[in-house]
Design an enzyme around this catalytic site. Structure first.
Site, PDB file in Angstrom:
ATOM      1  N   HIS A  59      30.639 -13.078  -7.062  1.00 38.53           N
ATOM      2  CA  HIS A  59      31.863 -13.145  -6.250  1.00 38.53           C
ATOM      3  C   HIS A  59      31.764 -12.309  -4.979  1.00 38.53           C
ATOM      4  O   HIS A  59      32.537 -12.517  -4.051  1.00 38.53           O
ATOM      5  CB  HIS A  59      33.086 -12.755  -7.076  1.00 38.53           C
TER       6      HIS A  59
ATOM      7  N   SER B  49      31.967  -3.630  -7.491  1.00 39.23           N
ATOM      8  CA  SER B  49      31.451  -4.883  -8.044  1.00 39.23           C
ATOM      9  C   SER B  49      29.967  -5.034  -7.768  1.00 39.23           C
ATOM     10  O   SER B  49      29.525  -4.961  -6.633  1.00 39.23           O
ATOM     11  CB  SER B  49      32.177  -6.083  -7.436  1.00 39.23           C
TER      12      SER B  49
ATOM     13  N   ASP C 123      28.862 -14.756 -13.175  1.00 31.90           N
ATOM     14  CA  ASP C 123      29.229 -13.887 -12.056  1.00 31.90           C
ATOM     15  C   ASP C 123      28.081 -12.959 -11.660  1.00 31.90           C
ATOM     16  O   ASP C 123      28.267 -11.759 -11.464  1.00 31.90           O
ATOM     17  CB  ASP C 123      30.477 -13.062 -12.383  1.00 31.90           C
TER      18      ASP C 123
END
Length: 433
Positions: A173, A287, A207
């Site tokens: 992402h 992230s 992801d």
């Protein structure tokens, strides 16, 4: 955690643990479930951070169904968080567990995958605690800066050096928008040097993404560990660039293992993660950064946080974070290096992911033709309660369980049909994503 796209999902648990609080943030099995009866996970009266939605069919990766999850709130400072939501509101969504079998494999840069690159396994730290771990891992941690919807630097995240060839692991992402639009992706190392990065491959389902920085072959790879050796209460350290603050280190413990987390948004596919839960502080910008054990080995990739939202709409750390287990990182990175793409297991059915009582099992709403599920005799209305001896309490738990295995594996499914318990064996199919 993510800084590039808003995402949303749910966090039930197939092992009877309470689900995490309503969550936000973009963020995979040797642990055995507790014996004896397991209570259903309770619900929590959290605020309506993302509004309830009417009944619909929400498509999971690889499905052609048009339903999508609603979008959460966009955060400031050019960042967006995935929203992990406890099932607020009514209705149910169906998530596809199959969309056909792909026959051809694409060509990747390394035919032998991880065997053809130089990774590190030995733990760099014997004794020394968080300070020693930070000293070893900071040089292997990088910041990711990518275009977001045409805006240079609109997406920021973190990553770590996978091998001596200059490959970087991060979250999908973080780079998804740049990858789709042909936008620029850059990597900033511990010393502040910026490199242009190339996308090798990515997986929306797990992801994860693998980048290549040709000019950074002197960056030290992070040592890869095993999340399957973790125990609840073990100390862990999170690395990354939260809120743009590069080279940030936070510490905590393993709060839970095998925590089912599903993420998704209207602009991409859903991700189902069998996560390591931690209370180490994780915020937007973390992230893709590594979660590390106290021996200095990567045990996961920081990918999501839980949040109760708050009146301001801003999301931040409340001590509930999630990381993709390093075992899944190894598998996905190996596939991407070999073929340029990643694969995930499927059975060929639609399963309800909302509106079912947690603890009642996973209700099959549709079985596709010419699929492993049909060949094994599953039918619409069947309720799967166990897979290979592991209890299944709901649809998301079933998807996460399946995706913790590999295509071609044979799993024993226990299910209920008209109140009668039955078993069948299913050989997992394969899909790209």
């Amino acid at each position: 955690m993510s800084d590039d796209q808003e995402r949303q999902g749910e966090v039930p648990d197939p092992h009877g643990y309470p689900p995490p609080v309503p969550a936000s943030a973009p963020v995979d099995p040797s642990w055995a479930p507790p014996s004896g009866p397991l209570p259903p996970a309770p619900s929590y009266p959290w605020a309506d951070y993302a509004r309830p939605r009417p009944p619909q069919d929400a498509a999971a990766p690889g499905s052609h169904s048009s339903g999508r999850r609603p979008q959460g709130r966009r955060l400031g400072i050019g960042s967006a968080l995935l929203v992990l939501l406890l099932g607020l509101g009514g209705g149910f969504g169906g998530s596809a567990l199959y969309d056909g079998l792909a026959d051809n494999e694409a060509a990747g840069p390394y035919a032998g995958g991880l065997e053809d690159v130089e990774t590190v396994e030995l733990p760099p730290v014997k004794i020394g605690g968080v300070q020693a771990v930070a000293k070893e891992l900071l040089p292997s941690t990088v910041q990711i800066v990518a275009e977001l919807e045409g805006q240079a630097g609109g997406a920021t995240g973190s990553g770590f050096v996978l091998d001596k060839q200059g490959h970087i692991v991060t979250n999908n992402h973080v780079v998804a928008s740049a990858a789709q639009d042909g936008g620029t992706i850059q990597v900033v190392d511990f010393g502040g040097t910026t490199y242009d990065a190339e996308l090798v491959g990515r997986s929306a389902v797990y992801d994860l993404a693998v980048l290549l920085v040709p000019g950074a072959t002197d960056l030290p790879p992070a040592a890869l560990g095993r999340s399957e050796k973790l125990r609840v209460g073990d100390g862990v350290v999170a690395f990354g660039s939260p809120l743009g603050l590069t080279s940030t280190v936070t510490a905590g413990i393993v709060s839970a293992l095998r925590r089912p987390v599903t993420t998704g948004s209207p602009v991409d596919d859903s991700s189902y993660i069998n996560a390591v839960q931690t209370d180490a502080a994780i915020n937007p910008g973390n992230s893709g950064g590594p979660l590390v054990n106290l021996r200095g080995q990567v045990v996961g990739v920081n990918s999501a946080i839980a949040t109760n939202g708050g009146a301001s709409g801003e999301a931040g750390n409340i001590g509930v974070g999630f990381a993709i287990p390093v075992e899944q990182v190894r598998i996905t990175a190996d596939q991407i290096l070999k073929t340029g793409e990643a694969r995930y297991p499927v059975i060929g059915a639609q399963v309800r992911t909302q509106g079912e009582t947690i603890g009642s099992g996973a209700r099959i709403s549709e079985v596709n033709s010419n699929t492993p599920a049909q060949a094994a005799g599953l039918e619409a209305g069947d309720v799967v309660i166990e897979v290979d001896g592991l209890r299944v309490t709901d649809g998301i738990g079933l998807i996460v369980n399946i995706r913790s295995h590999q295509p071609g594996e044979e799993l024993e499914f226990t299910y209920l049909r008209n109140g009668e318990q039955r078993t069948t064996t299913i050989e997992l199919g394969s899909e790209t994503g």
